[in-house]
Design a protein around this motif. Structure first.
Motif, PDB file in Angstrom:
ATOM      1  N   ALA A  18       0.940  -1.013   0.050  1.00 51.12           N
ATOM      2  CA  ALA A  18       0.112   0.175   0.084  1.00 51.12           C
ATOM      3  C   ALA A  18       0.753   1.218  -0.006  1.00 51.12           C
ATOM      4  CB  ALA A  18      -1.138  -0.021   1.199  1.00 51.12           C
ATOM      5  N   GLY A  55      -4.957  -6.982   4.501  1.00 52.04           N
ATOM      6  CA  GLY A  55      -5.188  -6.227   3.317  1.00 52.04           C
ATOM      7  C   GLY A  55      -6.449  -6.883   2.623  1.00 52.04           C
ATOM      8  N   LYS A 112      -1.844  -3.650   3.411  1.00 50.71           N
ATOM      9  CA  LYS A 112      -2.123  -2.465   4.024  1.00 50.71           C
ATOM     10  C   LYS A 112      -1.405  -2.311   5.375  1.00 50.71           C
ATOM     11  CE  LYS A 112      -6.226  -0.752   4.487  1.00 50.71           C
ATOM     12  NZ  LYS A 112      -7.665  -0.605   4.753  1.00 50.71           N
ATOM     13  N   GLN A 113      -0.974  -3.565   5.813  1.00 50.68           N
ATOM     14  CA  GLN A 113      -0.310  -3.706   7.309  1.00 50.68           C
ATOM     15  C   GLN A 113       0.372  -5.021   7.161  1.00 50.68           C
ATOM     16  OE1 GLN A 113      -2.333  -2.364  10.976  1.00 50.68           O
ATOM     17  NE2 GLN A 113      -1.999  -4.766  11.536  1.00 50.68           N
ATOM     18  N   LYS A 116       2.589  -0.104   8.890  1.00 46.28           N
ATOM     19  CA  LYS A 116       1.601   0.405   8.185  1.00 46.28           C
ATOM     20  C   LYS A 116       1.583   1.679   7.481  1.00 46.28           C
ATOM     21  CE  LYS A 116      -1.208   1.432  12.172  1.00 46.28           C
ATOM     22  NZ  LYS A 116      -2.672   1.116  12.765  1.00 46.28           N
TER      23      LYS A 116
END
Length: 245
Positions: A175, A196, A235-236, A245
């Protein structure tokens, strides 16, 4: 100009072209290392659960999102919220000579991870005694996870059906730069958790570049993912107790 002169010029041209490709690829790799210093977003005391299957919550008609590859732009449509936890058994980031035989898929999916969970993740020593794993890119552009048994073949009750349903090969779009930096930090045998979306992805012309598998039990090119791999927008990332993140 005789044949010998033509051959000499051809050899010089080929050498110069090769040198340009090598220099361009090395410079690209050096620039990519800007991702190598991620900052820790938080520290958690909650251990990563490596036993249970990945968590997947399906989404209906999710909105498209724009993402940038290293050179081009793409559109992704999330198909499911996804959380993958387990033992890293293989990793491939295709950094060296990045511009040689490079596809649009390589431009945006910057990491492949082979991750195992369940009983496989609870005993890595026993796992590697019976199975070996390798993530790689073929000359035909395919990015695969190769896994095969090795003697002794009793495999501790982990037959091919159990292994195939408890190991995934995930192609990952980060991301942001911090998430990519965290992915670069991952090593084989790390315990990780990645959160994600499972996604479908399209190029600027609207052509489909990839459709994620939405099952852990599909095994071949007849699957939704054309090869049972997961395409993920991450995302993380959690490595041990550190969250990025």
């Amino acid at each position: 100009m005789d044949f010998e002169d033509i051959w000499k010029w051809f050899c010089r041209f080929s050498l110069i072209t090769f040198i340009i490709i090598v220099i361009n690829s090395i410079l690209g790799d050096i620039l990519f290392r800007k991702f190598s210093f991620p900052h820790v977003s938080s520290v958690t005391q909650s251990p990563i659960d490596t036993y249970n299957d990945p968590i997947q919550n399906m989404l209906d008609n999710a909105k498209y999102m724009k993402v940038n590859g290293e050179k081009h732009k793409y559109a992704i449509q999330p198909q499911a919220e996804y959380s993958l936890s387990g033992l890293v058994v293989a990793k491939n980031n295709n950094f060296w000579f990045r511009d040689v035989m490079r596809s649009e898929f390589d431009d945006v999916f910057l990491m492949d991870l082979g991750v195992a969970w369940g009983e496989l993740a609870s005993n890595p020593k026993e796992l590697y005694k019976h199975w070996k794993f390798k993530s790689f890119k073929t000359l035909g552009q395919s990015r695969r996870l190769q896994w095969q048994s090795k003697p002794p073949y009793d495999r501790a009750n982990w037959g091919i059906d159990y292994v195939s349903s408890h190991v995934s090969h995930t192609h990952i779009i980060p991301a942001n730069a911090n998430v990519m930096g965290a992915l670069l930090k991952i090593k084989k045998n790390d315990i990780v958790k990645i959160d994600g979306y499972l996604i479908d992805i399209y190029n600027e012309k609207g052509d489909t570049l990839g459709r994620s598998s939405l099952s852990r039990t599909d095994t071949d090119a007849t699957s939704r993912g054309y090869g049972a791999c997961e395409e993920m927008y991450a995302k993380q990332v959690q490595i041990g107790n550190k969250v990025y993140k």
